[in-house]
Design a protein around this motif. Sequence first.
Motif, mmCIF file in Angstrom:
data_model
loop_
_atom_site.group_PDB
_atom_site.id
_atom_site.type_symbol
_atom_site.label_atom_id
_atom_site.label_comp_id
_atom_site.label_asym_id
_atom_site.label_seq_id
_atom_site.Cartn_x
_atom_site.Cartn_y
_atom_site.Cartn_z
ATOM 1 N N LEU A 203 7.555 -17.208 53.831
ATOM 2 C CA LEU A 203 6.960 -18.502 53.516
ATOM 3 C C LEU A 203 5.541 -18.330 52.975
ATOM 4 N N GLU A 204 4.787 -17.398 53.537
ATOM 5 C CA GLU A 204 3.430 -17.148 53.036
ATOM 6 C C GLU A 204 3.483 -16.567 51.634
ATOM 7 N N ALA A 205 4.464 -15.715 51.368
ATOM 8 C CA ALA A 205 4.603 -15.140 50.028
ATOM 9 C C ALA A 205 4.927 -16.241 49.018
ATOM 10 N N ALA A 206 5.826 -17.170 49.367
ATOM 11 C CA ALA A 206 6.167 -18.263 48.460
ATOM 12 C C ALA A 206 4.950 -19.155 48.218
ATOM 13 N N GLU A 207 4.156 -19.403 49.263
ATOM 14 C CA GLU A 207 2.968 -20.230 49.106
ATOM 15 C C GLU A 207 1.939 -19.541 48.216
ATOM 16 N N ASP A 208 1.735 -18.254 48.419
ATOM 17 C CA ASP A 208 0.784 -17.515 47.574
ATOM 18 C C ASP A 208 1.239 -17.531 46.116
ATOM 19 N N TYR A 209 2.532 -17.313 45.894
ATOM 20 C CA TYR A 209 3.038 -17.294 44.522
ATOM 21 C C TYR A 209 2.821 -18.641 43.849
ATOM 22 N N ARG A 210 3.077 -19.718 44.562
ATOM 23 C CA ARG A 210 2.909 -21.044 43.987
ATOM 24 C C ARG A 210 1.441 -21.410 43.835
ATOM 25 N N ASP A 211 0.554 -20.694 44.533
ATOM 26 C CA ASP A 211 -0.882 -20.879 44.325
ATOM 27 C C ASP A 211 -1.409 -20.016 43.183
ATOM 28 N N GLY A 212 -0.513 -19.307 42.502
ATOM 29 C CA GLY A 212 -0.903 -18.495 41.354
ATOM 30 C C GLY A 212 -1.281 -17.077 41.701
ATOM 31 N N LEU A 213 -1.139 -16.684 42.950
ATOM 32 C CA LEU A 213 -1.527 -15.339 43.371
ATOM 33 C C LEU A 213 -0.369 -14.365 43.209
ATOM 34 N N ALA A 214 -0.709 -13.108 43.075
ATOM 35 C CA ALA A 214 0.301 -12.051 43.044
ATOM 36 C C ALA A 214 0.754 -11.750 44.466
ATOM 37 N N VAL A 215 2.023 -11.330 44.580
ATOM 38 C CA VAL A 215 2.579 -10.981 45.894
ATOM 39 C C VAL A 215 3.126 -9.558 45.794
ATOM 40 N N PRO A 216 2.294 -8.558 46.080
ATOM 41 C CA PRO A 216 2.729 -7.160 45.921
ATOM 42 C C PRO A 216 3.927 -6.803 46.784
ATOM 43 N N THR A 217 4.054 -7.427 47.938
ATOM 44 C CA THR A 217 5.147 -7.087 48.854
ATOM 45 C C THR A 217 6.503 -7.290 48.192
ATOM 46 N N PHE A 218 6.627 -8.345 47.381
ATOM 47 C CA PHE A 218 7.883 -8.643 46.701
ATOM 48 C C PHE A 218 7.838 -8.294 45.210
ATOM 49 N N GLY A 219 6.700 -7.771 44.745
ATOM 50 C CA GLY A 219 6.581 -7.410 43.340
ATOM 51 C C GLY A 219 6.442 -8.592 42.408
ATOM 52 N N TRP A 220 5.888 -9.694 42.895
ATOM 53 C CA TRP A 220 5.723 -10.889 42.067
ATOM 54 C C TRP A 220 4.347 -10.854 41.412
ATOM 55 N N ARG A 221 4.322 -11.086 40.114
ATOM 56 C CA ARG A 221 3.064 -11.026 39.376
ATOM 57 C C ARG A 221 2.263 -12.309 39.529
ATOM 58 N N GLY A 222 0.962 -12.170 39.318
ATOM 59 C CA GLY A 222 0.075 -13.319 39.401
ATOM 60 C C GLY A 222 -1.357 -12.849 39.473
ATOM 61 N N ASN A 223 -2.243 -13.749 39.849
ATOM 62 C CA ASN A 223 -3.649 -13.403 40.003
ATOM 63 C C ASN A 223 -3.795 -12.386 41.121
ATOM 64 N N SER A 224 -4.315 -11.219 40.800
ATOM 65 C CA SER A 224 -4.429 -10.143 41.792
ATOM 66 C C SER A 224 -5.582 -10.357 42.758
ATOM 67 N N GLN A 225 -6.401 -11.379 42.513
ATOM 68 C CA GLN A 225 -7.529 -11.640 43.409
ATOM 69 C C GLN A 225 -7.006 -12.191 44.734
ATOM 70 N N ALA A 226 -7.491 -11.633 45.813
ATOM 71 C CA ALA A 226 -7.051 -12.069 47.145
ATOM 72 C C ALA A 226 -7.648 -13.433 47.467
ATOM 73 N N ARG A 227 -7.095 -14.077 48.490
ATOM 74 C CA ARG A 227 -7.617 -15.367 48.927
ATOM 75 C C ARG A 227 -9.065 -15.214 49.362
ATOM 76 N N GLU A 228 -9.907 -16.151 48.934
ATOM 77 C CA GLU A 228 -11.328 -16.058 49.252
ATOM 78 C C GLU A 228 -11.598 -16.354 50.728
#
Length: 408
Positions: A203-228
Amino acid sequence: MGLALMSQLAWHDYRADARLSACAVLALVAVLAPLLVLFGLKFGLISSLTERLERDPAVREIVPLGGARFSAEVIAELAARADVAFAVPRTRQIAATAELSIAESSTAESSAGERGVTVEMIPTAAGDPLVPPQLLPLPANSVLLSQRAAEKLGVKVGDSLSAAFGRQVNGRPEYQRTELKVQGILPLSAFARDALFAPLQLLEAAEDYRDGLAVPTFGWRGNSQAREQARVYPSFRLYAEDLEAVEVLRRYFAARNLEVATQADAIAQVRSLSRNLSVVFWIIAGLALGGAFAAMTASALAAVERKRRALSVLRLLGFSSTALVAFVVWQALYTGIFGLLLAWGLYGAAEVGLNRLFQQTPGEYACRLLLSHYLLALLATLLCSGLAAASGGWRAAQIEASEGLRDV
């Protein structure tokens, strides 16, 4: 020795007056049997309702309302409370959805491959009251499906699913897919909506992906910047340890100005029903036992008057006042014992009939008494019989030996 002998004399005299003794027993049964059935119904119904509430995890669920924000530490503190059985964070509801379809590698029928179902994702972990303990914790990339979702997808345990998560990037839709294995299917009684139960990590991975972030655990591309900032959760899944803890937790959250939805009202209604039925029972029992006590007292006094000459002869033979009192009390106890045994038999027959008539779920009882209730009924009956006979015994103790000589 005198008291033991008096118990035998009382028994033989009790048998000699068999008709009068039987009338006294039946009069007592007429009071005891309905009381036992009434109390059995009260105890059985309330126990069944309470057990039904305890078996239903939804009754113990605490659902936060409004736009609250919780850190992982706060939810961990809640989970550590003694009155909390289970607590896990929930991500934003709008981000906690997935498009499920049959994976190509699945053993399900190919005709089902075109089916797709949108489900809500619900976080789960060890101790989840909705999930059988043997299914937790879930292995990586494994999920549980609700029965409705499994039926719509046409999958079974062991099949593979393709979960799609979408987002908008600069007005352009993007999707990522991951393969999930169906570890188990929850029955309708556990969860009635279309849902997927998964570890919080998914669920956290899906939320990060929908926030535009990359999810390395699942190999999903996106903004590589971590949550501030540290992740915050808008809600949580929380279940109280027992029914009493529901009201305790409601007051706990109310003291912190956090509105929650609970089943405290339903629990309070069952407890109020129990108290009201107890009041009704004890009023009826008090009136019935009062009448029975008066009848037994009058019967003891009448028996003493009827056997006055025989008792005076016993006094003439050297029996003490205590022995004469014991004579009357023993006969009252015989009536109490036989009356209670017969009342137990009638109650047993009524219990079987009522349970067959009203039982809705195996293991539940409409009418039921515990061993402690039988022992309490025995003690109360013997005590009431002995006290009722005390007045007759006191009258017998006043008889003089000379009274036995007047009629000689």
